[in-house]
Design a protein around this motif. Structure first.
Motif, PDB file in Angstrom:
ATOM      1  N   ARG A  31      43.578  42.992  28.390  1.00 14.31           N
ATOM      2  CA  ARG A  31      44.967  43.357  28.092  1.00 14.31           C
ATOM      3  C   ARG A  31      45.080  44.745  27.474  1.00 14.31           C
ATOM      4  O   ARG A  31      46.006  45.490  27.761  1.00 14.31           O
ATOM      5  N   SER A  32      44.127  45.107  26.627  1.00 12.49           N
ATOM      6  CA  SER A  32      44.178  46.431  26.002  1.00 12.49           C
ATOM      7  C   SER A  32      44.011  47.522  27.058  1.00 12.49           C
ATOM      8  O   SER A  32      44.679  48.565  27.002  1.00 12.49           O
ATOM      9  N   THR A  33      43.148  47.292  28.027  1.00 12.08           N
ATOM     10  CA  THR A  33      42.955  48.252  29.114  1.00 12.08           C
ATOM     11  C   THR A  33      44.203  48.315  29.986  1.00 12.08           C
ATOM     12  O   THR A  33      44.645  49.403  30.378  1.00 12.08           O
ATOM     13  N   LEU A  34      44.781  47.173  30.260  1.00 12.34           N
ATOM     14  CA  LEU A  34      46.001  47.120  31.056  1.00 12.34           C
ATOM     15  C   LEU A  34      47.133  47.860  30.352  1.00 12.34           C
ATOM     16  O   LEU A  34      47.871  48.625  30.990  1.00 12.34           O
ATOM     17  N   SER A  35      47.245  47.690  29.048  1.00 15.33           N
ATOM     18  CA  SER A  35      48.265  48.412  28.283  1.00 15.33           C
ATOM     19  C   SER A  35      48.071  49.915  28.395  1.00 15.33           C
ATOM     20  O   SER A  35      49.047  50.673  28.514  1.00 15.33           O
ATOM     21  N   ASN A  36      46.840  50.354  28.373  1.00 20.41           N
ATOM     22  CA  ASN A  36      46.550  51.774  28.513  1.00 20.41           C
ATOM     23  C   ASN A  36      46.947  52.276  29.908  1.00 20.41           C
ATOM     24  O   ASN A  36      47.510  53.371  30.043  1.00 20.41           O
ATOM     25  N   SER A  62      51.859  41.972  32.113  1.00 20.94           N
ATOM     26  CA  SER A  62      50.621  41.226  32.383  1.00 20.94           C
ATOM     27  C   SER A  62      50.733  40.483  33.708  1.00 20.94           C
ATOM     28  O   SER A  62      50.820  39.254  33.741  1.00 20.94           O
ATOM     29  N   PRO A  63      50.720  41.208  34.838  1.00 16.73           N
ATOM     30  CA  PRO A  63      50.851  40.532  36.125  1.00 16.73           C
ATOM     31  C   PRO A  63      49.612  39.694  36.457  1.00 16.73           C
ATOM     32  O   PRO A  63      48.505  40.013  36.011  1.00 16.73           O
ATOM     33  N   GLU A  64      49.819  38.643  37.222  1.00 20.18           N
ATOM     34  CA  GLU A  64      48.710  37.774  37.623  1.00 20.18           C
ATOM     35  C   GLU A  64      47.783  38.508  38.576  1.00 20.18           C
ATOM     36  O   GLU A  64      48.204  39.362  39.351  1.00 20.18           O
ATOM     37  N   GLY A  65      46.505  38.152  38.503  1.00 25.40           N
ATOM     38  CA  GLY A  65      45.539  38.694  39.438  1.00 25.40           C
ATOM     39  C   GLY A  65      44.911  40.015  39.042  1.00 25.40           C
ATOM     40  O   GLY A  65      44.020  40.503  39.729  1.00 25.40           O
ATOM     41  N   ILE A  66      45.361  40.614  37.955  1.00 25.07           N
ATOM     42  CA  ILE A  66      44.744  41.843  37.465  1.00 25.07           C
ATOM     43  C   ILE A  66      43.695  41.427  36.437  1.00 25.07           C
ATOM     44  O   ILE A  66      44.030  40.821  35.424  1.00 25.07           O
TER      45      ILE A  66
END
Length: 113
Positions: free
Chosen positions: A50-55, A42-46
């Motif tokens: 979270r579910s989309t980031l995990s994908n 979970s980097p800052e600024g993205i």
């Protein structure tokens, strides 16, 4: 925490790697990893859920672009630059150079015949 499957370099598939690099969010994650090294999931600024980031991380990991390791409760992500360069020479460098040119507002030179 369970170990996540990650392909061996000899199993990298060009189509899967290109697909993984074909999304603006994933390109930004790769650019940051190339610049900063290891990061958390979970980097800052993205600014995606979270579910989309995990994908996005899953797609990058399954293509072999990143490696994920567990440290306590955290998952840490690194770019598999050496593995990618060995299997697909020059691909990652070309992608990162293009991203850098776009960020700096420079026109990208066209290849010569």
């Amino acid at each position: 925490m369970r170990t996540l499957p990650q392909p061996h370099p000899e199993d990298f598939d060009l189509a899967a790697v290109l697909h993984a690099l074909g999304d603006p969010v994933r390109l930004e994650l790769v650019r940051r990893l190339a610049k900063e090294g290891e990061t958390t999931c979970s980097p800052e600024g993205i600014t995606v859920p979270r579910s989309t980031l995990s994908n996005h991380w899953r797609i990058l990991r399954e293509a072999g672009v990143v490696a994920v390791r567990t440290s306590g409760k955290a998952r840490l992500v690194t770019l598999r630059r050496n593995d990618l360069d060995a299997r697909l020479p020059g691909l990652l460098t070309a992608v990162l150079d293009e991203l850098s040119a776009e960020r700096n507002g420079r026109p990208t030179p066209l290849p010569t015949a």
